[in-house]
Design an enzyme around this catalytic site. Structure first.
Site, PDB file in Angstrom:
ATOM      1  N   ALA A 104       0.863  -1.189   0.000  1.00 30.90           N
ATOM      2  CA  ALA A 104       0.000   0.000   0.000  1.00 30.90           C
ATOM      3  C   ALA A 104       0.893   1.229   0.000  1.00 30.90           C
ATOM      4  O   ALA A 104       0.749   2.128   0.829  1.00 30.90           O
ATOM      5  CB  ALA A 104      -0.963  -0.013   1.186  1.00 30.90           C
ATOM      6  N   HIS A 141       3.027   4.614  -0.549  1.00 28.70           N
ATOM      7  CA  HIS A 141       2.721   6.032  -0.714  1.00 28.70           C
ATOM      8  C   HIS A 141       4.039   6.793  -0.825  1.00 28.70           C
ATOM      9  O   HIS A 141       5.124   6.179  -0.828  1.00 28.70           O
ATOM     10  CB  HIS A 141       1.869   6.544   0.459  1.00 28.70           C
ATOM     11  CG  HIS A 141       2.421   6.183   1.812  1.00 28.70           C
ATOM     12  ND1 HIS A 141       3.557   6.770   2.334  1.00 28.70           N
ATOM     13  CD2 HIS A 141       1.998   5.293   2.748  1.00 28.70           C
ATOM     14  CE1 HIS A 141       3.806   6.269   3.529  1.00 28.70           C
ATOM     15  NE2 HIS A 141       2.880   5.359   3.802  1.00 28.70           N
ATOM     16  N   GLN A 142       3.968   8.107  -0.920  1.00 24.44           N
ATOM     17  CA  GLN A 142       5.176   8.895  -1.143  1.00 24.44           C
ATOM     18  C   GLN A 142       6.163   8.821   0.018  1.00 24.44           C
ATOM     19  O   GLN A 142       7.354   9.052  -0.147  1.00 24.44           O
ATOM     20  CB  GLN A 142       4.814  10.351  -1.444  1.00 24.44           C
ATOM     21  CG  GLN A 142       4.163  10.556  -2.804  1.00 24.44           C
ATOM     22  CD  GLN A 142       5.011   9.992  -3.942  1.00 24.44           C
ATOM     23  OE1 GLN A 142       6.216  10.227  -4.007  1.00 24.44           O
ATOM     24  NE2 GLN A 142       4.386   9.234  -4.828  1.00 24.44           N
ATOM     25  N   GLY A 143       5.668   8.490   1.213  1.00 29.03           N
ATOM     26  CA  GLY A 143       6.586   8.269   2.333  1.00 29.03           C
ATOM     27  C   GLY A 143       7.517   7.100   2.047  1.00 29.03           C
ATOM     28  O   GLY A 143       8.739   7.184   2.248  1.00 29.03           O
ATOM     29  N   HIS A 144       6.941   5.992   1.553  1.00 29.06           N
ATOM     30  CA  HIS A 144       7.762   4.843   1.160  1.00 29.06           C
ATOM     31  C   HIS A 144       8.720   5.218   0.035  1.00 29.06           C
ATOM     32  O   HIS A 144       9.896   4.834   0.043  1.00 29.06           O
ATOM     33  CB  HIS A 144       6.876   3.690   0.662  1.00 29.06           C
ATOM     34  CG  HIS A 144       6.016   3.077   1.699  1.00 29.06           C
ATOM     35  ND1 HIS A 144       4.638   3.185   1.681  1.00 29.06           N
ATOM     36  CD2 HIS A 144       6.309   2.333   2.798  1.00 29.06           C
ATOM     37  CE1 HIS A 144       4.130   2.522   2.704  1.00 29.06           C
ATOM     38  NE2 HIS A 144       5.112   2.004   3.405  1.00 29.06           N
ATOM     39  N   LYS A 151       8.016   7.613  11.293  1.00 30.65           N
ATOM     40  CA  LYS A 151       6.632   7.592  11.785  1.00 30.65           C
ATOM     41  C   LYS A 151       6.469   6.457  12.801  1.00 30.65           C
ATOM     42  O   LYS A 151       5.793   6.606  13.815  1.00 30.65           O
ATOM     43  CB  LYS A 151       5.627   7.419  10.643  1.00 30.65           C
ATOM     44  CG  LYS A 151       4.174   7.417  11.134  1.00 30.65           C
ATOM     45  CD  LYS A 151       3.197   7.270  10.001  1.00 30.65           C
ATOM     46  CE  LYS A 151       3.178   5.865   9.454  1.00 30.65           C
ATOM     47  NZ  LYS A 151       2.594   4.880  10.440  1.00 30.65           N
ATOM     48  N   ASP A 152       7.090   5.334  12.510  1.00 33.40           N
ATOM     49  CA  ASP A 152       7.120   4.209  13.452  1.00 33.40           C
ATOM     50  C   ASP A 152       8.429   4.299  14.245  1.00 33.40           C
ATOM     51  O   ASP A 152       9.298   3.431  14.125  1.00 33.40           O
ATOM     52  CB  ASP A 152       7.033   2.888  12.695  1.00 33.40           C
ATOM     53  CG  ASP A 152       5.723   2.746  11.943  1.00 33.40           C
ATOM     54  OD1 ASP A 152       4.687   2.534  12.588  1.00 33.40           O
ATOM     55  OD2 ASP A 152       5.732   2.878  10.708  1.00 33.40           O
ATOM     56  N   GLN A 199       9.342   1.386  16.493  1.00 31.67           N
ATOM     57  CA  GLN A 199       9.795   0.268  15.654  1.00 31.67           C
ATOM     58  C   GLN A 199      11.239   0.484  15.207  1.00 31.67           C
ATOM     59  O   GLN A 199      12.043  -0.456  15.190  1.00 31.67           O
ATOM     60  CB  GLN A 199       8.883   0.122  14.444  1.00 31.67           C
ATOM     61  CG  GLN A 199       9.349  -0.924  13.443  1.00 31.67           C
ATOM     62  CD  GLN A 199       8.413  -1.039  12.258  1.00 31.67           C
ATOM     63  OE1 GLN A 199       7.425  -1.746  12.324  1.00 31.67           O
ATOM     64  NE2 GLN A 199       8.712  -0.345  11.180  1.00 31.67           N
ATOM     65  N   SER A 211       0.532   7.365   5.641  1.00 30.56           N
ATOM     66  CA  SER A 211       0.411   6.006   6.162  1.00 30.56           C
ATOM     67  C   SER A 211      -0.446   5.180   5.210  1.00 30.56           C
ATOM     68  O   SER A 211      -1.380   5.706   4.596  1.00 30.56           O
ATOM     69  CB  SER A 211      -0.239   6.027   7.549  1.00 30.56           C
ATOM     70  OG  SER A 211      -0.588   4.724   7.954  1.00 30.56           O
TER      71      SER A 211
END
Length: 281
Positions: free
Chosen positions: A31, A33-36, A150-151, A154, A186
């Protein structure tokens, strides 16, 4: 772009590359998005070869309904990666390729990091994270692996995992990318209605307010302020807000000179659970 669905063929392909080639790795649950994509771009800029894994890991979900509802968009993910117009290896396995006959998590002791925040609300979550990240790092054998802040909990867990298992990889944390309204990008955002998407901007606004007032208000006052902000919004349900010391992630009750602090929020927008965090000093 080459797509592998089995670890044996991926390992074989990677073993045939030059020993001098630096391998970057971006593990994802899809899934995209631009963050990835920002993680992938950073990896591309720093390595000779980049591997992106797309795998929804069942052992890190303590809620079966959440696992079932987690967005899966492999065709869109591949298209997004193809748009980069650079050579990328994609690892897109089935559960059986990574877990063989037993879909279970190894038990870890991360020195207490696993017991804070997310660990209090998602039983066994970080055992699942540690298990799958360890498997993937041993398959890909990257020089560097990239994770989003963001995590943040983690990220700290993965750094501890690498230390515990003495894996020869550098873990790099990358900044949070945000939507125009401030909401942290996210995969779960895809499940939000248009109204909830806008309402969820409260998470970012609240974190910003906490950061602005961190030097002038006590932690107890900031906790009360956040609780009040969420009580005023009927569309969002605050699960937790914590100010924690960055290194240990332990909840702070008062500020100590020389310590770095970060604010963490988990909240529900309807049925969708969202998390975010922000450095404070």
């Amino acid at each position: 772009m080459v797509i592998y669905t089995q670890k044996e063929t991926l390992v074989q392909a990677l073993s045939s590359t030059s020993k001098n080639d630096k391998i970057g790795f971006v593990p994802t649950m899809g899934a995209l998005h631009q963050g990835h994509i920002s993680l992938v771009k950073k990896a591309l800029s720093e390595n000779d070869l980049v591997v992106v894994s797309i795998f929804v890991n069942p052992t890190q979900f303590n809620n079966k309904a959440d696992l079932q509802k987690y967005p899966r968009t492999p065709n869109d993910d591949i298209s997004l990666l193809k748009n980069l117009e650079e050579e990328i290896i994609v690892y897109l396995p089935e559960v059986s390729d990574l877990y063989d006959t037993s879909v279970s998590a190894k038990k870890y002791n991360f020195g207490g990091l696993e017991n804070e925040m997310e660990g209090k609300h998602r039983n066994g979550h970080f055992d699942g994270v540690g298990t799958i990240v360890s498997k993937l790092l041993r398959i890909v054998k990257p020089n560097t692996a990239y994770f989003g802040e963001k995590d943040f909990q983690q990220l700290q867990i993965v750094k501890k995992l690498v230390s515990i298992e003495k894996l020869p990889v550098k873990i790099v944390g990358c900044p949070i990318l945000r939507e125009q309204n401030g909401l942290a990008m996210s995969s779960r955002n895809k499940r939000l209605s248009a109204k909830l998407f806008e309402e969820a901007a409260l998470i970012y606004k609240t974190l910003k307010e906490v950061r602005e007032k961190f030097s002038s208000k006590s932690i107890a006052e900031l906790n009360a302020l956040v609780a009040e902000r969420f009580l005023q919004n009927p569309h969002l349900n605050l699960e937790y807000f914590e100010i924690a010391e960055e290194k240990t992630l332990k909840t702070a009750k008062r500020k100590n000179k020389g310590s770095k602090y970060r604010a963490f929020i988990a909240a529900f927008a309807g049925e969708v659970r969202l998390i975010d965090n922000m450095p404070l000093n």
